[in-house]
Design a protein around this motif. Structure first.
Motif, PDB file in Angstrom:
ATOM      1  N   ALA A  37      -7.764   0.276   8.811  1.00  0.00           N
ATOM      2  CA  ALA A  37      -7.656   0.219  10.272  1.00  0.00           C
ATOM      3  C   ALA A  37      -8.938   0.730  10.923  1.00  0.00           C
ATOM      4  O   ALA A  37      -9.424   0.151  11.912  1.00  0.00           O
ATOM      5  N   GLY A  38      -9.523   1.777  10.375  1.00  0.00           N
ATOM      6  CA  GLY A  38     -10.789   2.300  10.894  1.00  0.00           C
ATOM      7  C   GLY A  38     -11.927   1.306  10.752  1.00  0.00           C
ATOM      8  O   GLY A  38     -12.782   1.189  11.628  1.00  0.00           O
ATOM      9  N   TRP A  39     -11.936   0.579   9.649  1.00  0.00           N
ATOM     10  CA  TRP A  39     -12.946  -0.458   9.423  1.00  0.00           C
ATOM     11  C   TRP A  39     -12.831  -1.541  10.493  1.00  0.00           C
ATOM     12  O   TRP A  39     -13.834  -1.938  11.086  1.00  0.00           O
ATOM     13  N   GLY A  40     -11.618  -1.995  10.757  1.00  0.00           N
ATOM     14  CA  GLY A  40     -11.424  -3.019  11.784  1.00  0.00           C
ATOM     15  C   GLY A  40     -11.837  -2.520  13.157  1.00  0.00           C
ATOM     16  O   GLY A  40     -12.523  -3.229  13.912  1.00  0.00           O
ATOM     17  N   VAL A  47      -6.796  -3.906  16.260  1.00  0.00           N
ATOM     18  CA  VAL A  47      -6.172  -3.571  14.980  1.00  0.00           C
ATOM     19  C   VAL A  47      -4.690  -3.322  15.206  1.00  0.00           C
ATOM     20  O   VAL A  47      -4.300  -2.618  16.135  1.00  0.00           O
ATOM     21  N   TYR A  48      -3.873  -3.923  14.340  1.00  0.00           N
ATOM     22  CA  TYR A  48      -2.419  -3.756  14.403  1.00  0.00           C
ATOM     23  C   TYR A  48      -1.925  -3.271  13.053  1.00  0.00           C
ATOM     24  O   TYR A  48      -2.201  -3.886  12.026  1.00  0.00           O
ATOM     25  N   ARG A  49      -1.180  -2.178  13.064  1.00  0.00           N
ATOM     26  CA  ARG A  49      -0.535  -1.699  11.849  1.00  0.00           C
ATOM     27  C   ARG A  49       0.888  -2.226  11.833  1.00  0.00           C
ATOM     28  O   ARG A  49       1.521  -2.343  12.871  1.00  0.00           O
ATOM     29  N   ARG A  50       1.359  -2.519  10.632  1.00  0.00           N
ATOM     30  CA  ARG A  50       2.717  -3.068  10.469  1.00  0.00           C
ATOM     31  C   ARG A  50       2.926  -4.270  11.385  1.00  0.00           C
ATOM     32  O   ARG A  50       3.923  -4.386  12.087  1.00  0.00           O
ATOM     33  N   ALA A  51       1.958  -5.158  11.362  1.00  0.00           N
ATOM     34  CA  ALA A  51       1.993  -6.373  12.178  1.00  0.00           C
ATOM     35  C   ALA A  51       2.973  -7.379  11.580  1.00  0.00           C
ATOM     36  O   ALA A  51       3.140  -7.443  10.357  1.00  0.00           O
ATOM     37  N   GLY A  63      14.756 -12.030   9.095  1.00  0.00           N
ATOM     38  CA  GLY A  63      13.524 -11.760   9.818  1.00  0.00           C
ATOM     39  C   GLY A  63      12.308 -11.958   8.932  1.00  0.00           C
ATOM     40  O   GLY A  63      12.367 -12.640   7.913  1.00  0.00           O
ATOM     41  N   HIS A  64      11.213 -11.368   9.367  1.00  0.00           N
ATOM     42  CA  HIS A  64       9.951 -11.541   8.654  1.00  0.00           C
ATOM     43  C   HIS A  64       9.416 -10.208   8.163  1.00  0.00           C
ATOM     44  O   HIS A  64       9.709  -9.153   8.714  1.00  0.00           O
ATOM     45  N   SER A  65       8.627 -10.304   7.127  1.00  0.00           N
ATOM     46  CA  SER A  65       7.978  -9.143   6.548  1.00  0.00           C
ATOM     47  C   SER A  65       6.901  -8.627   7.514  1.00  0.00           C
ATOM     48  O   SER A  65       6.667  -9.227   8.568  1.00  0.00           O
ATOM     49  N   VAL A  66       6.256  -7.531   7.149  1.00  0.00           N
ATOM     50  CA  VAL A  66       5.161  -6.990   7.964  1.00  0.00           C
ATOM     51  C   VAL A  66       3.923  -6.843   7.091  1.00  0.00           C
ATOM     52  O   VAL A  66       4.004  -6.728   5.866  1.00  0.00           O
ATOM     53  N   LEU A  67       2.771  -6.847   7.754  1.00  0.00           N
ATOM     54  CA  LEU A  67       1.486  -6.622   7.095  1.00  0.00           C
ATOM     55  C   LEU A  67       1.096  -5.164   7.277  1.00  0.00           C
ATOM     56  O   LEU A  67       1.403  -4.561   8.308  1.00  0.00           O
ATOM     57  N   ASP A  68       0.387  -4.620   6.314  1.00  0.00           N
ATOM     58  CA  ASP A  68      -0.087  -3.248   6.466  1.00  0.00           C
ATOM     59  C   ASP A  68      -1.064  -3.142   7.635  1.00  0.00           C
ATOM     60  O   ASP A  68      -0.959  -2.232   8.452  1.00  0.00           O
ATOM     61  N   VAL A  69      -1.998  -4.075   7.716  1.00  0.00           N
ATOM     62  CA  VAL A  69      -2.980  -4.092   8.808  1.00  0.00           C
ATOM     63  C   VAL A  69      -3.299  -5.546   9.143  1.00  0.00           C
ATOM     64  O   VAL A  69      -3.434  -6.376   8.251  1.00  0.00           O
ATOM     65  N   VAL A  82      -4.167  -7.976   6.042  1.00  0.00           N
ATOM     66  CA  VAL A  82      -4.485  -7.100   4.916  1.00  0.00           C
ATOM     67  C   VAL A  82      -3.211  -6.449   4.379  1.00  0.00           C
ATOM     68  O   VAL A  82      -2.410  -5.921   5.149  1.00  0.00           O
ATOM     69  N   GLU A  83      -3.060  -6.499   3.075  1.00  0.00           N
ATOM     70  CA  GLU A  83      -2.002  -5.779   2.373  1.00  0.00           C
ATOM     71  C   GLU A  83      -2.656  -4.774   1.438  1.00  0.00           C
ATOM     72  O   GLU A  83      -3.673  -5.081   0.804  1.00  0.00           O
ATOM     73  N   VAL A  84      -2.086  -3.575   1.350  1.00  0.00           N
ATOM     74  CA  VAL A  84      -2.604  -2.510   0.490  1.00  0.00           C
ATOM     75  C   VAL A  84      -1.530  -2.175  -0.544  1.00  0.00           C
ATOM     76  O   VAL A  84      -0.405  -1.848  -0.180  1.00  0.00           O
ATOM     77  N   ASP A  85      -1.872  -2.293  -1.829  1.00  0.00           N
ATOM     78  CA  ASP A  85      -0.925  -2.041  -2.913  1.00  0.00           C
ATOM     79  C   ASP A  85      -1.612  -1.368  -4.086  1.00  0.00           C
ATOM     80  O   ASP A  85      -2.764  -1.671  -4.385  1.00  0.00           O
ATOM     81  N   ARG A  86      -0.878  -0.521  -4.769  1.00  0.00           N
ATOM     82  CA  ARG A  86      -1.344   0.006  -6.043  1.00  0.00           C
ATOM     83  C   ARG A  86      -0.898  -0.916  -7.170  1.00  0.00           C
ATOM     84  O   ARG A  86      -1.617  -1.116  -8.145  1.00  0.00           O
ATOM     85  N   LEU A  87       0.272  -1.500  -7.036  1.00  0.00           N
ATOM     86  CA  LEU A  87       0.835  -2.332  -8.097  1.00  0.00           C
ATOM     87  C   LEU A  87       0.557  -3.811  -7.852  1.00  0.00           C
ATOM     88  O   LEU A  87       0.341  -4.247  -6.723  1.00  0.00           O
TER      89      LEU A  87
END
Length: 169
Positions: A37-40, A47-51, A63-69, A82-87
């Motif tokens: 989010a800071g980069w954007g 910048v939108y979180r949980r868009a 309904g629909h899923s959400v994006l991290d950013v 953007v999606e952020v995942d460890r797995l």
């Protein structure tokens, strides 16, 4: 180089400056989402979180899923999803492919110990290595090991005399 590759490389460089230590998995993910989010915001984008995503939630949810950013950029540039995942999650890949099909630049930020399997195009992969020690995550520096000695320029200086050390009991 296309806009998607340039944008992903820009985000990778930004995340390369991100360092953390002693975080739980959830807190490490949140720290990375904050950095994205800071980069954007640093680029002047909205910048939108949980868009909202175009990808539907799995049944029985509605309904629909959400994006991290998500980042809105001025035309003619594509919006960014953007999606952020460890797995390595197939659902994330499917979501980002749907975002790309809807005209967005899709970026998957993977973090952790790797290996990081590349997603199918047109999804761009950005990675941030991290390691877990005693249940806590910390970033891994991509720096070479420090030099502990200097190279000897004169071979004669490299010769050392052996000396017997006194024996102590």
């Amino acid at each position: 180089m296309d806009d998607g590759t340039r944008t992903a490389e820009s985000l990778a460089a930004w995340l390369g400056d991100l360092h953390f230590t002693g975080l739980t998995e959830d807190r490490a993910t949140a720290r990375i989402v904050d950095a994205v989010a800071g980069w954007g915001a640093a680029h002047g984008w909205r910048v939108y979180r949980r868009a909202p995503s175009v990808f539907p939630l799995p049944p029985p949810l509605k309904g629909h899923s959400v994006l991290d950013v998500a980042c809105a950029r001025p035309a003619p540039e594509q919006p960014i999803a953007v999606e952020v995942d460890r797995l390595d999650r197939q659902r994330t890949v499917d979501k980002l492919l749907a975002e790309a099909a809807a005209g967005r630049l899709a970026i998957w930020v993977r973090w952790g110990a790797g290996p990081f399997r590349p997603p199918p195009l047109p999804v761009h992969l950005v990675t941030r290595e991290a390691a877990r020690v005693k249940g806590q995550w910390h970033t891994v520096a991509g720096l070479p090991a420090p030099r502990h000695s200097t190279a000897v320029e004169n071979a004669a200086e490299a010769t050392a005399e052996a000396a017997e050390l006194p024996w102590q009991q």
